[in-house]
Write an enzyme that holds these catalytic residues in place. Structure first.
Site, PDB file in Angstrom:
ATOM      1  N   ASN A  70       9.315  -2.878   2.564  1.00 35.36           N
ATOM      2  CA  ASN A  70       9.240  -3.157   4.009  1.00 35.36           C
ATOM      3  C   ASN A  70       8.739  -4.564   4.336  1.00 35.36           C
ATOM      4  O   ASN A  70       9.204  -5.180   5.285  1.00 35.36           O
ATOM      5  CB  ASN A  70       8.402  -2.077   4.720  1.00 35.36           C
ATOM      6  CG  ASN A  70       7.023  -1.960   4.147  1.00 35.36           C
ATOM      7  OD1 ASN A  70       6.794  -2.212   2.967  1.00 35.36           O
ATOM      8  ND2 ASN A  70       6.079  -1.573   4.975  1.00 35.36           N
ATOM      9  N   GLU A 117      -1.989   2.358  -1.630  1.00 34.08           N
ATOM     10  CA  GLU A 117      -1.803   2.177  -0.188  1.00 34.08           C
ATOM     11  C   GLU A 117      -0.548   2.946   0.190  1.00 34.08           C
ATOM     12  O   GLU A 117       0.561   2.532  -0.160  1.00 34.08           O
ATOM     13  CB  GLU A 117      -1.631   0.694   0.145  1.00 34.08           C
ATOM     14  CG  GLU A 117      -2.809  -0.166  -0.233  1.00 34.08           C
ATOM     15  CD  GLU A 117      -4.095   0.235   0.450  1.00 34.08           C
ATOM     16  OE1 GLU A 117      -4.031   0.804   1.564  1.00 34.08           O
ATOM     17  OE2 GLU A 117      -5.159   0.012  -0.132  1.00 34.08           O
ATOM     18  N   CYS A 132       3.727   0.285   7.504  1.00 32.16           N
ATOM     19  CA  CYS A 132       2.849   1.452   7.365  1.00 32.16           C
ATOM     20  C   CYS A 132       1.853   1.526   8.516  1.00 32.16           C
ATOM     21  O   CYS A 132       1.304   2.588   8.780  1.00 32.16           O
ATOM     22  CB  CYS A 132       2.149   1.439   6.015  1.00 32.16           C
ATOM     23  SG  CYS A 132       1.292  -0.100   5.686  1.00 32.16           S
ATOM     24  N   GLU A 136      -7.936  -2.800  -0.222  1.00 30.21           N
ATOM     25  CA  GLU A 136      -7.497  -4.134  -0.612  1.00 30.21           C
ATOM     26  C   GLU A 136      -8.119  -5.129   0.358  1.00 30.21           C
ATOM     27  O   GLU A 136      -8.791  -4.743   1.305  1.00 30.21           O
ATOM     28  CB  GLU A 136      -5.966  -4.208  -0.547  1.00 30.21           C
ATOM     29  CG  GLU A 136      -5.285  -3.253  -1.512  1.00 30.21           C
ATOM     30  CD  GLU A 136      -3.766  -3.370  -1.511  1.00 30.21           C
ATOM     31  OE1 GLU A 136      -3.195  -3.800  -0.498  1.00 30.21           O
ATOM     32  OE2 GLU A 136      -3.161  -3.020  -2.527  1.00 30.21           O
TER      33      GLU A 136
HETATM   34  O1  TXE Z   1       9.179   4.361  -1.559  1.00 32.60           O
HETATM   35  P1  TXE Z   1       8.658   4.436  -3.028  1.00 32.60           P
HETATM   36  P2  TXE Z   1      10.641   4.666  -0.993  1.00 32.60           P
HETATM   37  C1  TXE Z   1       7.161   5.489   2.643  1.00 32.60           C
HETATM   38  C2  TXE Z   1       8.144   5.723   3.767  1.00 32.60           C
HETATM   39  C3  TXE Z   1       9.435   5.856   3.065  1.00 32.60           C
HETATM   40  C4  TXE Z   1       9.006   6.604   1.835  1.00 32.60           C
HETATM   41  C5  TXE Z   1       9.909   6.485   0.663  1.00 32.60           C
HETATM   42  O2  TXE Z   1       7.835   6.925   4.418  1.00 32.60           O
HETATM   43  O3  TXE Z   1      10.371   6.575   3.784  1.00 32.60           O
HETATM   44  O4  TXE Z   1       7.760   6.039   1.500  1.00 32.60           O
HETATM   45  O5  TXE Z   1      10.257   5.142   0.454  1.00 32.60           O
HETATM   46  C6  TXE Z   1       8.275   2.174  -6.900  1.00 32.60           C
HETATM   47  N1  TXE Z   1       6.502   4.958 -10.817  1.00 32.60           N
HETATM   48  N2  TXE Z   1       6.863   4.095   2.410  1.00 32.60           N
HETATM   49  O6  TXE Z   1      11.284   5.789  -1.708  1.00 32.60           O
HETATM   50  O7  TXE Z   1       9.620   5.178  -3.893  1.00 32.60           O
HETATM   51  C7  TXE Z   1       9.549   1.705  -6.233  1.00 32.60           C
HETATM   52  O8  TXE Z   1      10.452   1.193  -7.189  1.00 32.60           O
HETATM   53  C8  TXE Z   1       6.208   3.705 -10.440  1.00 32.60           C
HETATM   54  C9  TXE Z   1       5.637   3.634   2.942  1.00 32.60           C
HETATM   55  O9  TXE Z   1      11.379   3.409  -0.968  1.00 32.60           O
HETATM   56  O10 TXE Z   1       7.257   4.894  -2.972  1.00 32.60           O
HETATM   57  C10 TXE Z   1       9.008   0.653  -5.284  1.00 32.60           C
HETATM   58  O11 TXE Z   1       8.757  -0.561  -5.999  1.00 32.60           O
HETATM   59  N3  TXE Z   1       6.755   3.102  -9.378  1.00 32.60           N
HETATM   60  C11 TXE Z   1       5.261   2.323   2.431  1.00 32.60           C
HETATM   61  C12 TXE Z   1       7.676   1.276  -4.840  1.00 32.60           C
HETATM   62  O12 TXE Z   1       7.357   2.237  -5.823  1.00 32.60           O
HETATM   63  C13 TXE Z   1       7.616   3.809  -8.645  1.00 32.60           C
HETATM   64  C14 TXE Z   1       6.286   1.351   2.073  1.00 32.60           C
HETATM   65  C15 TXE Z   1       7.731   1.979  -3.485  1.00 32.60           C
HETATM   66  O13 TXE Z   1       8.767   2.909  -3.478  1.00 32.60           O
HETATM   67  C16 TXE Z   1       7.957   5.132  -8.986  1.00 32.60           C
HETATM   68  C17 TXE Z   1       7.484   1.964   1.537  1.00 32.60           C
HETATM   69  C18 TXE Z   1       7.359   5.704 -10.127  1.00 32.60           C
HETATM   70  N4  TXE Z   1       7.617   6.945 -10.540  1.00 32.60           N
HETATM   71  C19 TXE Z   1       7.738   3.293   1.752  1.00 32.60           C
HETATM   72  N5  TXE Z   1       8.852   5.595  -8.070  1.00 32.60           N
HETATM   73  C20 TXE Z   1       3.987   1.718   2.892  1.00 32.60           C
HETATM   74  N6  TXE Z   1       2.849   2.372   2.614  1.00 32.60           N
HETATM   75  O14 TXE Z   1       3.974   0.639   3.464  1.00 32.60           O
HETATM   76  C21 TXE Z   1       9.067   4.583  -7.189  1.00 32.60           C
HETATM   77  N7  TXE Z   1       8.334   3.493  -7.546  1.00 32.60           N
END
Ligand code: TXE
Length: 484
Positions: free
Chosen positions: A151, A249, A283, A463
């Site tokens: 994001n 986070e 977020c 953080e």
């Molecule tokens: O996030 P992911 P996604 C929330 C938001 C969104 C949902 C899913 O609700 O709809 O999460 O988004 C890495 N081991 N937020 O699926 O999967 C992945 O490659 C290690 C809130 O895109 O959590 C990426 O680099 N890493 C949020 C990162 O995690 C892993 C921002 C985030 O992806 C992994 C984004 C694993 N097993 C989404 N699986 C915020 N807090 O700002 C995935 N990743």
């Protein structure tokens, strides 16, 4: 078509298995690049490079480390225009937002932690008889993993790697596979900034492959992660038996509490921004708007009128304020949340559907109308689950107690905004709301020295400022007798 590369041990290279993933432009739906589909073998190479670099890097003076980060920040500033265009294209966010927020903040993160490490001090404790000095020696942890989301791509990537590197660690970083370009650009300039080979490694790829390998690797001692709550829970489960240090986070379902004595115009205009900035994909965005009953209709009408006037545009157009959402899958997830809310009996006050493409170039892009829903109670899915898109709900409350109860009726606890001109009430409400951050009569005003993070399912750890430097160091308590 551009092929991005990993940075491992100072070398830009593809994945060991020569596998690739497509990179898609959200505004057009078109594939415009490829990224290495790395796996555990690539992570292993990065860990070996980091292990080799660590003894020297951790022994470099803080002035040296700080200087490298400052040089990197300068290079980012020199390439700001390029980075702004790249970030907007890769993420779908308006170019004006990348220019005003993402790239200046990425530069600032590097500068901020270059400065913070110069002021990071430790503690000493001396008993009354001065017989001993107990001091805390904060050592870099070693090799750390930084995993960032899509994001705010470079903004959050630098927010993690800068304190890690400043504190003397070697980093294995993985940007989101959905928005990999700006991290790749940064990796191209690491050498010019003076960052030694192996100190900063970038491994691109899927979360379930490259990300999982980082999380599992026994030599990676700490993980700083920003992303979805379910991914955070998975990382916590995976790392628990290895007792890794974790900073998570995660998501939010942030309340905006609008009391009847608020500064009305400011509350409406800021709530518009806090709800829909970056297409609601921050977020910290407000997603549950709680309005005191006497003000409910007036506030609702003013907000709906403003939202109806919002125009979705091509992110590349300088005048655009609202761009594309990040991917087809994410657009579908947002639309399905809206549909579930409709089925649960919610009233769509505006939006509620896919948006028309703003021009011919964007005809296959991913656009969602800014949406306001009312009529659903706190237990409904739309008021409990993070949508992470341009979708908000309105609920009304009568008393301060009821406002707090509604605000806290959530598994999440990241950020809250509170709108009232009564300072005592504002303070009481902030104290009672279960959130890591509370903004009174403002939103997204950040001082990088303050602790940043959430409570409940919004995460673990803080953080920002010295909190980040504390996270990326291991305190050792040393006792030294003062007499022989
Ligand atoms: O996030 P992911 P996604 C929330 C938001 C969104 C949902 C899913 O609700 O709809 O999460 O988004 C890495 N081991 N937020 O699926 O999967 C992945 O490659 C290690 C809130 O895109 O959590 C990426 O680099 N890493 C949020 C990162 O995690 C892993 C921002 C985030 O992806 C992994 C984004 C694993 N097993 C989404 N699986 C915020 N807090 O700002 C995935 N990743």
């Amino acid at each position: 078509m551009e092929q991005l590369q990993n940075l491992i041990g100072g070398q830009l290279q593809g994945s060991t298995k020569d596998k690739w993933l497509d990179n898609i432009e959200p505004a057009t739906g078109a594939v415009y690049g490829q990224i290495p589909r790395s796996d555990a073998d690539d992570v292993e190479l990065a860990v070996q490079a980091a292990a080799k670099a660590f003894p020297q890097w951790s022994n470099r003076s803080f002035e040296d480390r700080s200087e490298c980060l400052r040089r990197w920040a300068k290079i980012v500033a020199q390439h700001a225009g390029e980075l702004v265009r790249a970030e907007s294209k890769d993420n779908g966010k308006p170019i004006s937002l990348a220019e005003a927020v993402d790239i200046p903040r990425a530069q600032k993160n590097l500068e901020f932690f270059a400065g913070a490490i110069e002021h990071f001090a430790s503690e000493a404790h001396i008993p009354a008889d001065s017989s001993h000095i107990h001091y805390t020696h904060r050592k870099p942890i070693g090799i750390v993993g930084c995993i960032s989301p899509w994001n705010l791509p470079l903004y959050l990537f630098t927010w993690k790697i800068a304190p890690a590197i400043a504190a003397g660690n070697c980093v294995i970083a993985k940007p989101s596979e959905i928005t990999p370009v700006s991290a790749f650009m940064l990796s191209q300039w690491a050498e010019e900034a003076g960052i030694p080979a192996g100190v900063f490694n970038v491994v691109h790829g899927l979360g379930s492959e490259a990300g999982q390998a980082i999380v599992e690797h026994p030599q990676i001692k700490a993980i700083s992660f920003t992303g979805g709550t379910s991914t955070g829970a998975h990382i916590a489960r995976t790392t628990a038996p290895q007792f890794k240090k974790l900073s998570l986070e995660l998501g939010g379902k942030n309340p905006a509490i609008i009391f009847e004595d608020c500064d009305f115009d400011k509350a409406v205009s800021t709530t518009l921004r806090s709800s829909f900035a970056n297409q609601g994909q921050i977020c910290l965005c407000s997603s549950r708007i709680l309005i005191q009953d006497k003000l409910y209709d007036r506030f609702k009408n003013a907000l709906v009128e403003k939202v109806k006037r919002m125009r979705i545009g091509d992110p590349a157009d300088a005048a655009t304020k609202m761009g594309a959402v990040v991917s087809q899958a994410h657009r579908d997830k947002i639309l399905s949340s809206i549909n579930n809310a409709k089925e649960a009996g919610g009233t769509i006050l505006c939006g509620g559907d896919e948006a028309e493409a703003p021009n011919e170039r964007c005809r296959n892009g991913f656009f969602v109308q800014p949406t306001i829903i009312e009529g659903l109670g706190p237990t409904c899915e739309i008021n409990q689950e993070e949508v992470f898109g341009p979708v908000i709900t309105l609920q009304s409350f009568r008393t301060e107690e009821e406002a707090i109860q509604l605000a806290n009726d959530s598994q999440y606890g990241l950020a809250a905004t509170i709108w009232t001109q009564d300072i005592a009430k504002a303070h009481r409400t902030a104290a009672a709301v279960e959130s890591g951050i509370a903004w009174i009569n403002c939103w997204l005003v950040r001082d990088l020295r303050t602790p940043f993070g959430g409570v409940k399912s919004s995460g673990v750890g803080r953080e920002g400022g010295f909190e980040a430097l504390r996270f990326f160091t291991e305190p050792q308590s040393v006792c030294l007798p003062t007499q022989a």
